[in-house]
Design a protein around this motif. Structure first.
Motif, PDB file in Angstrom:
ATOM      1  N   ILE A  70      -1.459 -60.077  -4.597  1.00 12.90           N
ATOM      2  CA  ILE A  70      -2.432 -60.908  -5.324  1.00 12.90           C
ATOM      3  C   ILE A  70      -2.019 -62.378  -5.286  1.00 12.90           C
ATOM      4  O   ILE A  70      -2.783 -63.230  -4.827  1.00 12.90           O
ATOM      5  CB  ILE A  70      -2.584 -60.437  -6.786  1.00 12.90           C
ATOM      6  N   THR A  71      -0.815 -62.664  -5.763  1.00 11.19           N
ATOM      7  CA  THR A  71      -0.390 -64.063  -5.881  1.00 11.19           C
ATOM      8  C   THR A  71      -0.348 -64.767  -4.528  1.00 11.19           C
ATOM      9  O   THR A  71      -0.957 -65.838  -4.364  1.00 11.19           O
ATOM     10  CB  THR A  71       0.997 -64.150  -6.550  1.00 11.19           C
ATOM     11  N   ILE A  72       0.355 -64.187  -3.572  1.00 11.05           N
ATOM     12  CA  ILE A  72       0.509 -64.854  -2.267  1.00 11.05           C
ATOM     13  C   ILE A  72      -0.832 -65.062  -1.565  1.00 11.05           C
ATOM     14  O   ILE A  72      -1.117 -66.175  -1.100  1.00 11.05           O
ATOM     15  CB  ILE A  72       1.507 -64.079  -1.380  1.00 11.05           C
ATOM     16  N   MET A 123       5.628 -77.115  -8.962  1.00 16.72           N
ATOM     17  CA  MET A 123       4.456 -77.593  -9.712  1.00 16.72           C
ATOM     18  C   MET A 123       3.166 -77.379  -8.931  1.00 16.72           C
ATOM     19  O   MET A 123       2.128 -77.019  -9.495  1.00 16.72           O
ATOM     20  CB  MET A 123       4.604 -79.084 -10.053  1.00 16.72           C
ATOM     21  N   LEU A 124       3.216 -77.585  -7.612  1.00 10.78           N
ATOM     22  CA  LEU A 124       2.028 -77.351  -6.788  1.00 10.78           C
ATOM     23  C   LEU A 124       1.606 -75.882  -6.861  1.00 10.78           C
ATOM     24  O   LEU A 124       0.411 -75.568  -6.993  1.00 10.78           O
ATOM     25  CB  LEU A 124       2.313 -77.737  -5.327  1.00 10.78           C
ATOM     26  N   PHE A 125       2.586 -74.983  -6.778  1.00 10.20           N
ATOM     27  CA  PHE A 125       2.278 -73.551  -6.838  1.00 10.20           C
ATOM     28  C   PHE A 125       1.782 -73.150  -8.228  1.00 10.20           C
ATOM     29  O   PHE A 125       0.915 -72.284  -8.360  1.00 10.20           O
ATOM     30  CB  PHE A 125       3.495 -72.723  -6.445  1.00 10.20           C
ATOM     31  N   LEU A 126       2.341 -73.776  -9.259  1.00 11.02           N
ATOM     32  CA  LEU A 126       1.880 -73.482 -10.621  1.00 11.02           C
ATOM     33  C   LEU A 126       0.399 -73.818 -10.796  1.00 11.02           C
ATOM     34  O   LEU A 126      -0.363 -73.054 -11.390  1.00 11.02           O
ATOM     35  CB  LEU A 126       2.713 -74.268 -11.637  1.00 11.02           C
ATOM     36  N   PHE A 135      14.307 -72.872   0.452  1.00 14.67           N
ATOM     37  CA  PHE A 135      14.552 -73.270  -0.940  1.00 14.67           C
ATOM     38  C   PHE A 135      13.309 -73.848  -1.603  1.00 14.67           C
ATOM     39  O   PHE A 135      12.992 -73.491  -2.751  1.00 14.67           O
ATOM     40  CB  PHE A 135      15.695 -74.286  -1.004  1.00 14.67           C
ATOM     41  N   GLN A 136      12.619 -74.748  -0.915  1.00 10.37           N
ATOM     42  CA  GLN A 136      11.503 -75.436  -1.556  1.00 10.37           C
ATOM     43  C   GLN A 136      10.238 -74.582  -1.583  1.00 10.37           C
ATOM     44  O   GLN A 136       9.618 -74.436  -2.643  1.00 10.37           O
ATOM     45  CB  GLN A 136      11.227 -76.763  -0.850  1.00 10.37           C
ATOM     46  N   VAL A 137       9.850 -74.017  -0.434  1.00 15.80           N
ATOM     47  CA  VAL A 137       8.600 -73.263  -0.390  1.00 15.80           C
ATOM     48  C   VAL A 137       8.779 -71.864  -0.970  1.00 15.80           C
ATOM     49  O   VAL A 137       8.105 -71.486  -1.941  1.00 15.80           O
ATOM     50  CB  VAL A 137       8.054 -73.186   1.047  1.00 15.80           C
ATOM     51  N   LEU A 138       9.697 -71.088  -0.414  1.00 17.31           N
ATOM     52  CA  LEU A 138       9.913 -69.735  -0.931  1.00 17.31           C
ATOM     53  C   LEU A 138      10.488 -69.780  -2.343  1.00 17.31           C
ATOM     54  O   LEU A 138      10.016 -69.072  -3.247  1.00 17.31           O
ATOM     55  CB  LEU A 138      10.840 -68.954   0.003  1.00 17.31           C
ATOM     56  N   LEU A 165       7.855 -70.989  -4.798  1.00 17.40           N
ATOM     57  CA  LEU A 165       6.858 -69.940  -5.041  1.00 17.40           C
ATOM     58  C   LEU A 165       7.381 -68.918  -6.047  1.00 17.40           C
ATOM     59  O   LEU A 165       6.666 -68.507  -6.970  1.00 17.40           O
ATOM     60  CB  LEU A 165       6.502 -69.257  -3.723  1.00 17.40           C
ATOM     61  N   ILE A 166       8.635 -68.527  -5.883  1.00 16.98           N
ATOM     62  CA  ILE A 166       9.239 -67.548  -6.801  1.00 16.98           C
ATOM     63  C   ILE A 166       9.408 -68.153  -8.194  1.00 16.98           C
ATOM     64  O   ILE A 166       9.112 -67.499  -9.212  1.00 16.98           O
ATOM     65  CB  ILE A 166      10.595 -67.059  -6.247  1.00 16.98           C
ATOM     66  N   LEU A 167       9.868 -69.398  -8.258  1.00 15.20           N
ATOM     67  CA  LEU A 167      10.034 -70.070  -9.555  1.00 15.20           C
ATOM     68  C   LEU A 167       8.699 -70.193 -10.297  1.00 15.20           C
ATOM     69  O   LEU A 167       8.617 -69.939 -11.504  1.00 15.20           O
ATOM     70  CB  LEU A 167      10.636 -71.461  -9.349  1.00 15.20           C
ATOM     71  N   ALA A 168       7.668 -70.577  -9.560  1.00 16.60           N
ATOM     72  CA  ALA A 168       6.347 -70.710 -10.178  1.00 16.60           C
ATOM     73  C   ALA A 168       5.854 -69.371 -10.701  1.00 16.60           C
ATOM     74  O   ALA A 168       5.263 -69.292 -11.787  1.00 16.60           O
ATOM     75  CB  ALA A 168       5.358 -71.283  -9.165  1.00 16.60           C
ATOM     76  N   SER A 169       6.114 -68.303  -9.947  1.00 14.28           N
ATOM     77  CA  SER A 169       5.701 -66.970 -10.374  1.00 14.28           C
ATOM     78  C   SER A 169       6.431 -66.552 -11.642  1.00 14.28           C
ATOM     79  O   SER A 169       5.842 -65.953 -12.547  1.00 14.28           O
ATOM     80  CB  SER A 169       5.974 -65.959  -9.247  1.00 14.28           C
ATOM     81  N   ILE A 170       7.709 -66.911 -11.731  1.00 14.99           N
ATOM     82  CA  ILE A 170       8.492 -66.592 -12.933  1.00 14.99           C
ATOM     83  C   ILE A 170       7.962 -67.370 -14.136  1.00 14.99           C
ATOM     84  O   ILE A 170       7.825 -66.834 -15.245  1.00 14.99           O
ATOM     85  CB  ILE A 170       9.984 -66.896 -12.704  1.00 14.99           C
ATOM     86  N   LEU A 171       7.640 -68.644 -13.927  1.00 14.64           N
ATOM     87  CA  LEU A 171       7.136 -69.477 -15.021  1.00 14.64           C
ATOM     88  C   LEU A 171       5.766 -69.021 -15.507  1.00 14.64           C
ATOM     89  O   LEU A 171       5.354 -69.357 -16.625  1.00 14.64           O
ATOM     90  CB  LEU A 171       7.067 -70.944 -14.580  1.00 14.64           C
ATOM     91  N   GLU A 172       5.045 -68.267 -14.690  1.00 14.09           N
ATOM     92  CA  GLU A 172       3.728 -67.764 -15.077  1.00 14.09           C
ATOM     93  C   GLU A 172       3.811 -66.426 -15.811  1.00 14.09           C
ATOM     94  O   GLU A 172       2.797 -65.909 -16.275  1.00 14.09           O
ATOM     95  CB  GLU A 172       2.839 -67.619 -13.841  1.00 14.09           C
TER      96      GLU A 172
END
Length: 291
Positions: free
Chosen positions: A206-208, A175-178, A80-83, A86-93
């Motif tokens: 690219i992202t990962i 936020m860290l991933f963002l 939930f937190q890491v994966l 990561l997905i949430l941050a990618s969506i927000l970008e």
């Protein structure tokens, strides 16, 4: 830099080393030393027992229940937190979401700055079978007589407690991933799109790879935190019902401050220390980032 400059530079490091020795290394050594004695907080008498407490600990079924719950905590938190982060941050970008990013950043980050005591009490009330908002909502869309004791049922209590941590810290990891993603050159995505790559391909290729160091940081933070968890479990269930939500932190607290078995509590603390250190080194080794 000459020899004089090298010697002068050492003096700038000495205060930091002194602080590390006094507040980190010395307490670790003293804790292990105390774990070899039978003692309590209200007496000066200490009886040397050697490694007896460690033998007792590794034959205690409650220890394995607590260890299993900590492992479960870590696995679910990684998903939930890491994966998820990561997905949430990618969506927000994404371009169509980026204009609303400040709003979502605020909403996601707020839970992580709340006091653990406040969060525990809040969710304890929300899980309440009779007046809790969760059961009220379920009754509103289902049976009028439905009332489920999420924290009172041994089969669901640990999952109910773990969910609270996911709610609180997923936004922080996002936020860290963002921050890491915003440092990726946009030209990489543009070149990939020209070559026909879709969003899945750019995310994987690219992202990962570009945020792998942040993935290591988030993974280490999450796993180590899962084995040090205490506050929310203690506030919501105190390890109950029937040790169903017992974790190493609550086991340590109950042994030391409820049963006044300080030597046994020190042994549990030593085991927690070695588990977190080993897991941290394993993650550094597996990641192969060199950082």
């Amino acid at each position: 830099m000459n020899i004089y400059d090298n010697k002068r530079a050492v003096w700038y490091v000495v205060p930091a080393i002194f602080i590390l020795i006094i507040f980190i290394f010395l307490p670790i050594i003293l804790n292990f030393y105390n774990s070899t004695f039978r003692w309590n907080a209200f007496s000066d008498n200490k009886v040397f027992v050697g490694l007896e407490y460690y033998k007792t600990l590794f034959t205690d079924p409650v220890f394995y229940t607590a260890l299993k719950n900590n492992v479960l905590y870590a696995v679910i938190s990684l998903v939930f937190q890491v994966l998820g982060g990561l997905i949430l941050a990618s969506i927000l970008e994404e371009k169509f979401v980026r204009r609303f990013q400040p709003f979502f950043r605020t909403v996601l980050f707020i839970p992580s700055i709340l006091s653990l005591a406040v969060v525990g009490l809040l969710w304890n009330m929300m899980y309440q079978p009779n007046i809790g908002v969760i059961n009220e909502f379920i009754r509103a869309i289902g049976s009028e007589d439905f009332s489920f004791p999420f924290l009172g049922n041994p089969d669901t209590a640990i999952y109910a407690v773990i969910f609270v941590s996911q709610w609180q810290y997923t936004g922080y990891i996002t936020m860290l991933f963002l921050v890491a993603m915003q440092k990726i050159p946009r030209t990489l995505y543009e070149a990939a799109m020209i070559d026909g790559a879709n969003r899945y391909h750019t995310f994987v290729h690219i992202t990962i790879p570009q945020v792998k160091e942040m993935i290591l940081v988030a993974t280490t933070f999450t796993v180590v935190g899962s084995f040090k968890v205490f506050d929310e479990v203690y506030i919501m269930t105190s390890g109950g019902p029937g040790h169903a939500t017992e974790v190493l932190g609550t086991m340590l607290f109950n042994s030391g401050f409820r049963n006044d078995e300080m030597g046994y509590a020190s042994a549990i603390a030593t085991v927690i220390f070695f588990i977190t250190i080993i897991l941290s080194f394993l993650q550094l080794k597996v990641s192969k980032t060199g950082k």
